[in-house]
Scaffold this motif. Structure first.
Motif, PDB file in Angstrom:
ATOM      1  N   LYS A   1       0.024   6.493  -3.622  1.00  0.00           N
ATOM      2  CA  LYS A   1       0.712   7.629  -2.995  1.00  0.00           C
ATOM      3  C   LYS A   1       1.022   8.669  -4.064  1.00  0.00           C
ATOM      4  O   LYS A   1       1.299   8.327  -5.213  1.00  0.00           O
ATOM      5  CB  LYS A   1       2.023   7.184  -2.350  1.00  0.00           C
ATOM      6  N   GLY A   2       0.994   9.921  -3.673  1.00  0.00           N
ATOM      7  CA  GLY A   2       1.399  11.018  -4.540  1.00  0.00           C
ATOM      8  C   GLY A   2       2.684  11.625  -4.008  1.00  0.00           C
ATOM      9  O   GLY A   2       2.805  11.898  -2.803  1.00  0.00           O
ATOM     10  N   TRP A   3       3.655  11.838  -4.912  1.00  0.00           N
ATOM     11  CA  TRP A   3       4.984  12.355  -4.555  1.00  0.00           C
ATOM     12  C   TRP A   3       5.315  13.556  -5.432  1.00  0.00           C
ATOM     13  O   TRP A   3       4.970  13.566  -6.617  1.00  0.00           O
ATOM     14  CB  TRP A   3       6.057  11.293  -4.805  1.00  0.00           C
ATOM     15  N   GLY A   4       5.997  14.550  -4.873  1.00  0.00           N
ATOM     16  CA  GLY A   4       6.511  15.644  -5.687  1.00  0.00           C
ATOM     17  C   GLY A   4       7.564  15.090  -6.637  1.00  0.00           C
ATOM     18  O   GLY A   4       8.517  14.447  -6.204  1.00  0.00           O
ATOM     19  N   ALA A   5       7.367  15.307  -7.932  1.00  0.00           N
ATOM     20  CA  ALA A   5       8.257  14.690  -8.925  1.00  0.00           C
ATOM     21  C   ALA A   5       9.633  15.348  -8.988  1.00  0.00           C
ATOM     22  O   ALA A   5      10.558  14.770  -9.536  1.00  0.00           O
ATOM     23  CB  ALA A   5       7.598  14.720 -10.306  1.00  0.00           C
ATOM     24  N   GLN A   6       9.796  16.532  -8.406  1.00  0.00           N
ATOM     25  CA  GLN A   6      11.107  17.187  -8.407  1.00  0.00           C
ATOM     26  C   GLN A   6      12.023  16.655  -7.314  1.00  0.00           C
ATOM     27  O   GLN A   6      13.216  16.531  -7.515  1.00  0.00           O
ATOM     28  CB  GLN A   6      10.955  18.698  -8.222  1.00  0.00           C
ATOM     29  N   ARG A   7      11.448  16.374  -6.128  1.00  0.00           N
ATOM     30  CA  ARG A   7      12.284  16.003  -4.977  1.00  0.00           C
ATOM     31  C   ARG A   7      11.878  14.721  -4.275  1.00  0.00           C
ATOM     32  O   ARG A   7      12.548  14.278  -3.357  1.00  0.00           O
ATOM     33  CB  ARG A   7      12.271  17.142  -3.960  1.00  0.00           C
ATOM     34  N   GLY A   8      10.736  14.168  -4.648  1.00  0.00           N
ATOM     35  CA  GLY A   8      10.291  12.943  -4.005  1.00  0.00           C
ATOM     36  C   GLY A   8       9.580  13.149  -2.688  1.00  0.00           C
ATOM     37  O   GLY A   8       9.400  12.197  -1.923  1.00  0.00           O
ATOM     38  N   ASN A   9       9.144  14.366  -2.418  1.00  0.00           N
ATOM     39  CA  ASN A   9       8.431  14.638  -1.171  1.00  0.00           C
ATOM     40  C   ASN A   9       7.019  14.047  -1.224  1.00  0.00           C
ATOM     41  O   ASN A   9       6.345  14.106  -2.237  1.00  0.00           O
ATOM     42  CB  ASN A   9       8.365  16.143  -0.903  1.00  0.00           C
ATOM     43  N   TRP A  10       6.587  13.452  -0.104  1.00  0.00           N
ATOM     44  CA  TRP A  10       5.249  12.873  -0.013  1.00  0.00           C
ATOM     45  C   TRP A  10       4.210  13.985  -0.040  1.00  0.00           C
ATOM     46  O   TRP A  10       4.367  15.005   0.628  1.00  0.00           O
ATOM     47  CB  TRP A  10       5.121  12.057   1.265  1.00  0.00           C
ATOM     48  N   ILE A  11       3.136  13.779  -0.818  1.00  0.00           N
ATOM     49  CA  ILE A  11       2.064  14.764  -0.925  1.00  0.00           C
ATOM     50  C   ILE A  11       0.755  14.229  -0.370  1.00  0.00           C
ATOM     51  O   ILE A  11       0.095  14.883   0.421  1.00  0.00           O
ATOM     52  CB  ILE A  11       1.877  15.209  -2.393  1.00  0.00           C
ATOM     53  N   THR A  12       0.375  13.019  -0.775  1.00  0.00           N
ATOM     54  CA  THR A  12      -0.924  12.491  -0.363  1.00  0.00           C
ATOM     55  C   THR A  12      -0.946  10.974  -0.463  1.00  0.00           C
ATOM     56  O   THR A  12      -0.103  10.372  -1.134  1.00  0.00           O
ATOM     57  CB  THR A  12      -2.060  13.090  -1.237  1.00  0.00           C
ATOM     58  N   THR A  13      -1.908  10.372   0.232  1.00  0.00           N
ATOM     59  CA  THR A  13      -2.163   8.934   0.138  1.00  0.00           C
ATOM     60  C   THR A  13      -3.632   8.736  -0.177  1.00  0.00           C
ATOM     61  O   THR A  13      -4.495   9.324   0.473  1.00  0.00           O
ATOM     62  CB  THR A  13      -1.816   8.218   1.464  1.00  0.00           C
ATOM     63  N   LEU A  14      -3.918   7.916  -1.186  1.00  0.00           N
ATOM     64  CA  LEU A  14      -5.294   7.603  -1.585  1.00  0.00           C
ATOM     65  C   LEU A  14      -5.603   6.174  -1.172  1.00  0.00           C
ATOM     66  O   LEU A  14      -4.843   5.250  -1.450  1.00  0.00           O
ATOM     67  CB  LEU A  14      -5.453   7.743  -3.103  1.00  0.00           C
ATOM     68  N   ARG A  15      -6.737   6.023  -0.489  1.00  0.00           N
ATOM     69  CA  ARG A  15      -7.165   4.696  -0.043  1.00  0.00           C
ATOM     70  C   ARG A  15      -8.542   4.409  -0.623  1.00  0.00           C
ATOM     71  O   ARG A  15      -9.392   5.274  -0.639  1.00  0.00           O
ATOM     72  CB  ARG A  15      -7.206   4.640   1.477  1.00  0.00           C
ATOM     73  N   GLY A  16      -8.743   3.196  -1.068  1.00  0.00           N
ATOM     74  CA  GLY A  16     -10.020   2.800  -1.641  1.00  0.00           C
ATOM     75  C   GLY A  16     -10.029   1.342  -2.053  1.00  0.00           C
ATOM     76  O   GLY A  16     -11.081   0.728  -2.129  1.00  0.00           O
ATOM     77  N   HIS A  17      -8.859   0.803  -2.307  1.00  0.00           N
ATOM     78  CA  HIS A  17      -8.753  -0.612  -2.682  1.00  0.00           C
ATOM     79  C   HIS A  17      -8.576  -1.469  -1.438  1.00  0.00           C
ATOM     80  O   HIS A  17      -8.054  -1.021  -0.419  1.00  0.00           O
ATOM     81  CB  HIS A  17      -7.576  -0.825  -3.638  1.00  0.00           C
ATOM     82  N   ASN A  18      -9.017  -2.735  -1.542  1.00  0.00           N
ATOM     83  CA  ASN A  18      -8.896  -3.691  -0.441  1.00  0.00           C
ATOM     84  C   ASN A  18      -7.823  -4.737  -0.680  1.00  0.00           C
ATOM     85  O   ASN A  18      -7.705  -5.689   0.084  1.00  0.00           O
ATOM     86  CB  ASN A  18     -10.245  -4.403  -0.214  1.00  0.00           C
ATOM     87  N   ASP A  19      -7.084  -4.577  -1.760  1.00  0.00           N
ATOM     88  CA  ASP A  19      -6.008  -5.508  -2.100  1.00  0.00           C
ATOM     89  C   ASP A  19      -5.017  -4.730  -2.976  1.00  0.00           C
ATOM     90  O   ASP A  19      -5.191  -3.537  -3.213  1.00  0.00           O
ATOM     91  CB  ASP A  19      -6.577  -6.731  -2.832  1.00  0.00           C
ATOM     92  N   TRP A  20      -3.984  -5.408  -3.497  1.00  0.00           N
ATOM     93  CA  TRP A  20      -2.964  -4.752  -4.305  1.00  0.00           C
ATOM     94  C   TRP A  20      -3.563  -3.849  -5.355  1.00  0.00           C
ATOM     95  O   TRP A  20      -4.573  -4.170  -5.970  1.00  0.00           O
ATOM     96  CB  TRP A  20      -2.125  -5.756  -5.052  1.00  0.00           C
ATOM     97  N   VAL A  21      -2.886  -2.740  -5.602  1.00  0.00           N
ATOM     98  CA  VAL A  21      -3.231  -1.883  -6.739  1.00  0.00           C
ATOM     99  C   VAL A  21      -2.244  -2.239  -7.846  1.00  0.00           C
ATOM    100  O   VAL A  21      -1.038  -2.115  -7.683  1.00  0.00           O
ATOM    101  CB  VAL A  21      -3.159  -0.388  -6.377  1.00  0.00           C
ATOM    102  N   ASN A  22      -2.777  -2.711  -8.969  1.00  0.00           N
ATOM    103  CA  ASN A  22      -1.942  -3.252 -10.048  1.00  0.00           C
ATOM    104  C   ASN A  22      -1.555  -2.234 -11.104  1.00  0.00           C
ATOM    105  O   ASN A  22      -0.493  -2.359 -11.706  1.00  0.00           O
ATOM    106  CB  ASN A  22      -2.668  -4.404 -10.747  1.00  0.00           C
ATOM    107  N   CYS A  23      -2.418  -1.270 -11.399  1.00  0.00           N
ATOM    108  CA  CYS A  23      -2.090  -0.317 -12.461  1.00  0.00           C
ATOM    109  C   CYS A  23      -2.802   1.016 -12.245  1.00  0.00           C
ATOM    110  O   CYS A  23      -3.816   1.095 -11.556  1.00  0.00           O
ATOM    111  CB  CYS A  23      -2.380  -0.890 -13.840  1.00  0.00           C
ATOM    112  N   LEU A  24      -2.218   2.026 -12.844  1.00  0.00           N
ATOM    113  CA  LEU A  24      -2.736   3.401 -12.813  1.00  0.00           C
ATOM    114  C   LEU A  24      -2.745   3.931 -14.237  1.00  0.00           C
ATOM    115  O   LEU A  24      -1.845   3.637 -15.017  1.00  0.00           O
ATOM    116  CB  LEU A  24      -1.834   4.307 -11.966  1.00  0.00           C
TER     117      LEU A  24
END
Length: 196
Positions: A133-156
């Motif tokens: 998920k992408g969030w505005g770092a100033q207020r925490g507003n949701w910006i976008t969701t990225l999908r591509g993994h079929n299980d937990w995402v462990n690191c970025l």
């Protein structure tokens, strides 16, 4: 060599401040501790940030060192304002909390710093819901969701030029994301708009 002792649980996240003067540690005791790096004797935590109800699993920090982000097994992401007096850390307080990973643990964070003054940028989070998920770092507003993994995402991990982001998942896959196709560099994400 210094050993930083003070948590009452396993340390699950650690980071060094941009000026290399402070260490931030997040733990299974649900707390974040801030330590001075250059303590000559046994280091003592100079601040403890309390507010998570589950282990702290990931952290990231804005370039100026005044805003810390933490992700937890309690399914939340918290933004903390770090207080300084005469360039020394004196504490911090939670300024917002977001929950958006479908009642799952949040395992990774990556901050894409803002390109404009007062634009905090975009905070990416990843978790056990297989999403980023992408969030505005100033207020925490949701910006976008990225999908591509079929299980937990462990690191970025963001590239040094901030044009690419790598994600690694429990599904055995690593995905390279083109940030320019996800985030508009001309948009000010501090305004709170949820769509782009």
């Amino acid at each position: 060599t210094n050993t930083f002792v003070g948590h009452h649980g396993p340390v699950g996240a650690i980071l060094l401040s941009p000026d290399q003067r402070f260490i931030y540690s997040g733990s299974g005791d649900c707390n974040i501790k801030i330590w001075p790096v250059y303590e000559k004797s046994k280091p003592v935590a100079i601040a403890t940030l309390e507010g998570h109800s589950g282990p702290v699993l990931a952290m990231d920090l804005m370039d100026d060192g005044r805003r810390l982000f933490s992700a937890s097994a309690d399914m939340s992401i918290k933004a903390w304002h770090i207080r300084f007096i005469a360039s020394e850390v004196r504490g911090g307080e939670c300024i917002f909390t977001v929950k958006g990973h479908c009642s799952n643990q949040v395992r990774a964070l990556a901050l894409l710093s803002g390109r404009k003054q007062n634009d905090g940028g975009v905070l990416f989070s990843a978790g056990e819901d297989n999403q980023i998920k992408g969030w505005g770092a100033q207020r925490g507003n949701w910006i976008t969701t990225l999908r591509g993994h079929n299980d937990w995402v462990n690191c970025l991990q963001l590239s040094s030029d901030k044009k690419w982001m790598l994600s690694a998942g429990h599904d055995g896959h690593a995905i390279l994301w083109d940030i320019g196709k996800i985030i508009d560099p001309e948009k000010d994400y501090s305004l709170g708009a949820n769509k782009w």
